[in-house]
Design a protein around this motif. Structure first.
Motif, PDB file in Angstrom:
ATOM      1  N   VAL A   1      27.325  -1.253  30.833  1.00 24.20           N
ATOM      2  CA  VAL A   1      28.727  -0.888  31.056  1.00 24.20           C
ATOM      3  C   VAL A   1      28.900   0.549  30.559  1.00 24.20           C
ATOM      4  N   ASP A   2      30.119   1.050  30.639  1.00 21.10           N
ATOM      5  CA  ASP A   2      30.411   2.429  30.206  1.00 21.10           C
ATOM      6  C   ASP A   2      30.339   2.528  28.685  1.00 21.10           C
ATOM      7  N   ALA A   3      29.898   3.689  28.186  1.00 21.56           N
ATOM      8  CA  ALA A   3      29.932   3.917  26.732  1.00 21.56           C
ATOM      9  C   ALA A   3      31.364   4.062  26.232  1.00 21.56           C
ATOM     10  N   ASN A   4      32.282   4.502  27.092  1.00 22.81           N
ATOM     11  CA  ASN A   4      33.708   4.502  26.758  1.00 22.81           C
ATOM     12  C   ASN A   4      34.277   3.115  27.026  1.00 22.81           C
ATOM     13  N   PRO A   5      35.274   2.702  26.252  1.00 22.13           N
ATOM     14  CA  PRO A   5      35.861   1.380  26.478  1.00 22.13           C
ATOM     15  C   PRO A   5      36.485   1.227  27.858  1.00 22.13           C
ATOM     16  N   GLY A   6      36.381   0.025  28.422  1.00 24.21           N
ATOM     17  CA  GLY A   6      37.203  -0.379  29.556  1.00 24.21           C
ATOM     18  C   GLY A   6      36.541  -0.424  30.912  1.00 24.21           C
ATOM     19  N   ASN A   7      35.461   0.315  31.133  1.00 24.16           N
ATOM     20  CA  ASN A   7      34.861   0.360  32.472  1.00 24.16           C
ATOM     21  C   ASN A   7      33.624  -0.544  32.499  1.00 24.16           C
ATOM     22  N   TRP A   8      33.772  -1.675  33.187  1.00 24.19           N
ATOM     23  CA  TRP A   8      32.682  -2.658  33.228  1.00 24.19           C
ATOM     24  C   TRP A   8      31.652  -2.329  34.286  1.00 24.19           C
ATOM     25  N   GLU A   9      31.967  -1.379  35.191  1.00 21.43           N
ATOM     26  CA  GLU A   9      31.025  -1.106  36.294  1.00 21.43           C
ATOM     27  C   GLU A   9      30.775   0.390  36.435  1.00 21.43           C
ATOM     28  N   PRO A  10      30.030   0.978  35.500  1.00 21.70           N
ATOM     29  CA  PRO A  10      29.768   2.414  35.583  1.00 21.70           C
ATOM     30  C   PRO A  10      28.800   2.732  36.719  1.00 21.70           C
ATOM     31  N   ARG A  11      28.893   3.958  37.201  1.00 21.12           N
ATOM     32  CA  ARG A  11      27.916   4.431  38.182  1.00 21.12           C
ATOM     33  C   ARG A  11      26.615   4.757  37.459  1.00 21.12           C
TER      34      ARG A  11
END
Ligand code: LIP
Length: 294
Positions: free
Chosen positions: A250-260
């Motif tokens: 997932v993203d290293a920043n909170p909230g994004n479960w589907e990073p590119r």
């Protein structure tokens, strides 16, 4: 264009990885004539360049219609298209390579529609090979050529909280600016005692190869890996290996479960009951917003 034959691509990448491994182990690592890229900790050697040249010419000869993205030939502004694309780091862990520290790999990924679908990560110093094809599971092939499905424990322990976890982080080569502060403060919070508002992880590790870190999370040698600033070629191959081993990126920043795959901010967690809750717990420890890749 015909659908890529993923198993054939996998077998080809394994051959290339072994050939690259011979070049890497027989080289005398030197930065002379190549040196550093953006600063004194962003190293490149003649071997990085020679391996990438061998890999890209082999790929272009066998798959002329597929795209190629490699660390040493990337130009700012190049973007990952939806075409079938080889995403390659000729030596992931160049700093280790230069210092003779054997945590070094060649990372050969393949993405279709920007999704990682084949990954081969080979450490030529330990003769360990991690590989996966989407939908087919992930495997570790050891120096005796014995092949074991990942994760190594078929039913890994539940992920009960960060205070039971061994966590990999990386300092990277950007050593100033807001993201550097976010990283340093987050490292402190992860380690600090619960009484001081920290997560009290078992410990942090900073091993120097994103690709091998992802494979270690896939195997279950590490529980978590968090990094911001690395690139698609550092993570593409390990991504498929981790997902096929039941892990998540997932993203290293909170909230994004589907990073590119080219997001440049990643949090990876091994297979285990409690994965999503552990990700939320980790995100609550991130001390600010990482800007890289935004
Ligand atoms: C390295 C990564 C490492 C990261 C460094 C660098 P290289 O790749 O694998 O984890 O912290 O910034 O990107 O330069 O050895 O290919």
């Amino acid at each position: 264009m015909a659908e890529p034959n993923l198993q054939e691509v996998h077998d080809f990448l394994v051959l290339i990885a072994k050939r690259a491994g011979q070049m890497i182990t027989s080289a005398n690592p030197t930065t002379a004539g190549s040196g550093s890229k953006k600063n004194s900790s962003d190293l490149v050697t003649e071997t990085d360049r020679a391996v990438e040249a061998m890999v890209s010419s082999s790929m272009r000869a066998k798959y002329p219609s597929y795209s190629f993205m490699g660390e040493e030939t990337y130009k700012p502004g190049d973007t990952l298209s939806a075409a079938p694309t080889f995403i390659v780091d000729p030596i992931d862990g160049t700093t280790n390579f230069v210092h003779g520290h054997p945590y070094v790999s060649i990372s050969l990924g393949f993405a279709v529609a920007r999704q990682p679908v084949v990954g081969v990560v080979y450490n030529p110093f330990t003769s360990t090979l991690y590989s996966a094809v989407k939908g087919q599971g992930a495997f570790l092939t050891d120096p005796t050529h014995s092949r074991t499905r990942l994760p190594l424990k078929a039913e890994p322990e539940p992920l009960e909280g960060l205070n039971t976890c061994l966590v990999a982080v990386e300092w990277g080569s950007d050593r100033s600016g807001p993201d550097y502060d976010v990283k340093a403060r987050t490292f402190r919070k992860l380690c600090a005692s619960k009484d001081d508002g920290g997560a009290m992880v078992h410990s942090l590790r900073s091993l120097g190869s994103a690709a091998l870190n992802l494979c270690a999370v896939a195997a279950g040698h590490l529980d978590v890996y968090w990094e911001a600033g690395c690139w698609a070629w550092d993570v593409c191959a390990g991504w498929t290996i981790l997902e096929e081993a039941g892990g998540m990126v997932v993203d290293a920043n909170p909230g994004n479960w589907e990073p590119r795959v080219d997001e440049r901010r990643y949090l990876a967690v091994r297979k285990g009951v409690g994965q999503r809750a552990l990700i939320e717990e980790f995100w609550a420890c991130v001390e600010g917003k990482l800007e890289v890749g935004l």
